[in-house]
Design a protein around this motif. Structure first.
Motif, PDB file in Angstrom:
ATOM      1  N   UNK A 103      11.961  44.285 127.940  1.00  0.00           N
ATOM      2  CA  UNK A 103      10.358  44.863 125.760  1.00  0.00           C
ATOM      3  C   UNK A 103       9.923  43.862 125.535  1.00  0.00           C
ATOM      4  N   UNK A 104      10.751  42.579 125.332  1.00  0.00           N
ATOM      5  CA  UNK A 104      10.321  41.701 123.911  1.00  0.00           C
ATOM      6  C   UNK A 104       9.235  40.586 124.230  1.00  0.00           C
ATOM      7  N   UNK A 105       9.718  40.605 125.771  1.00  0.00           N
ATOM      8  CA  UNK A 105       8.462  39.439 126.209  1.00  0.00           C
ATOM      9  C   UNK A 105       7.750  40.256 126.230  1.00  0.00           C
ATOM     10  N   UNK A 106       6.900  41.602 126.776  1.00  0.00           N
ATOM     11  CA  UNK A 106       5.926  42.629 126.925  1.00  0.00           C
ATOM     12  C   UNK A 106       5.614  42.943 125.428  1.00  0.00           C
ATOM     13  N   UNK A 153       1.493  41.350 125.550  1.00  0.00           N
ATOM     14  CA  UNK A 153       0.136  41.753 125.310  1.00  0.00           C
ATOM     15  C   UNK A 153      -0.148  42.071 123.981  1.00  0.00           C
ATOM     16  N   UNK A 154       0.705  41.035 123.241  1.00  0.00           N
ATOM     17  CA  UNK A 154      -0.292  41.283 121.237  1.00  0.00           C
ATOM     18  C   UNK A 154      -0.961  39.976 121.433  1.00  0.00           C
ATOM     19  N   UNK A 155      -1.353  39.291 123.259  1.00  0.00           N
ATOM     20  CA  UNK A 155      -2.026  37.789 123.208  1.00  0.00           C
ATOM     21  C   UNK A 155      -3.533  38.273 122.828  1.00  0.00           C
ATOM     22  N   UNK A 156      -4.091  38.164 122.699  1.00  0.00           N
ATOM     23  CA  UNK A 156      -5.924  38.194 122.269  1.00  0.00           C
ATOM     24  C   UNK A 156      -6.529  37.223 121.592  1.00  0.00           C
TER      25      UNK A 156
END
Length: 216
Positions: free
Chosen positions: A204-207, A211-214
């Motif tokens: 979950x932390x790695x997700x 997923x926050x990368x933009x």
């Protein structure tokens, strides 16, 4: 006269017998409580000792390598911008050139930027990157390359294992699991590598981080 002596003798014998019976009854009467008391005290001590030795070891709320569920995250944006990504709040930060690293205990987040003429592919990562990492990561093993989707779009994911650097104090080496995500846009590549002990529950932390990368 003989009869009187006999009676007296019988009386003495009777008294002796009575005293013996009384003593026996008294010993019998006081014996059990004493035994019970000793048993109670001994039993209590024995039960406590057995209970302590049989009890399981205290369960740690956060096993070594596991990132807490209540971990907070903050946005990281490199000098010059280009992209943003959330990283765990409070982790130690170091940087050199186009690479920034965040570490805490046994976990690590590495963000590396570079210019690239073309987007990375499963084939290019599987050959070029894997070959390079074999010479850099101690006991490199088990590379698996795939195409994945995150909120920022498509990325090439490389999973592998390797030994960590020895702890400078204890000399201990940990077997780590790595996830390397390669993001690309218009000549810019960002490689986001997450690592922690094998079997640590950091899915979950790695997700959250990936997923926050933009792009900005």
């Amino acid at each position: 006269m003989a009869r009187v002596r006999t009676v007296r003798s019988l009386g003495v014998v009777g008294l002796v017998l009575a005293a013996a019976v009384t003593a026996g009854c008294s010993g019998s009467s006081s014996g059990p409580p004493a035994a019970s008391h000793a048993s109670s005290g001994s039993g209590s001590t024995s039960t406590t000792t057995a209970g302590a030795s049989a009890a399981p070891a205290p369960t740690e709320s956060n096993p070594p390598g596991d990132i807490p569920d209540n971990q907070a995250y903050v946005a990281f944006r490199p000098t010059g911008g280009g992209f943003t990504v959330k990283v765990p709040e409070g982790w130690a930060r170091t940087g050199q050139g186009g690479t920034t690293v965040f570490t805490d205990k046994l976990n690590r987040v590495e963000i590396a930027t570079a210019s690239a003429s073309s987007a990375p592919t499963v084939a290019s990562v599987g050959s070029e990157v894997v070959s390079r990492l074999r010479g850099q990561v101690p006991k490199f093993d088990g590379p698996k390359v795939s195409q994945v989707n995150r909120h920022a779009g498509s990325a090439v994911l490389l999973k592998y294992q390797g030994d960590s650097a020895a702890d400078p104090v204890t000399g201990k080496v940990v077997r780590d699991a790595f996830e390397r995500y390669a993001f690309y846009r218009q000549g810019h590549e960002v490689d986001l590598t997450l690592s922690g002990p094998v079997n640590a529950d950091n899915v979950d932390p790695w997700r959250i981080v990936t997923d926050s990368f933009s792009w900005k």
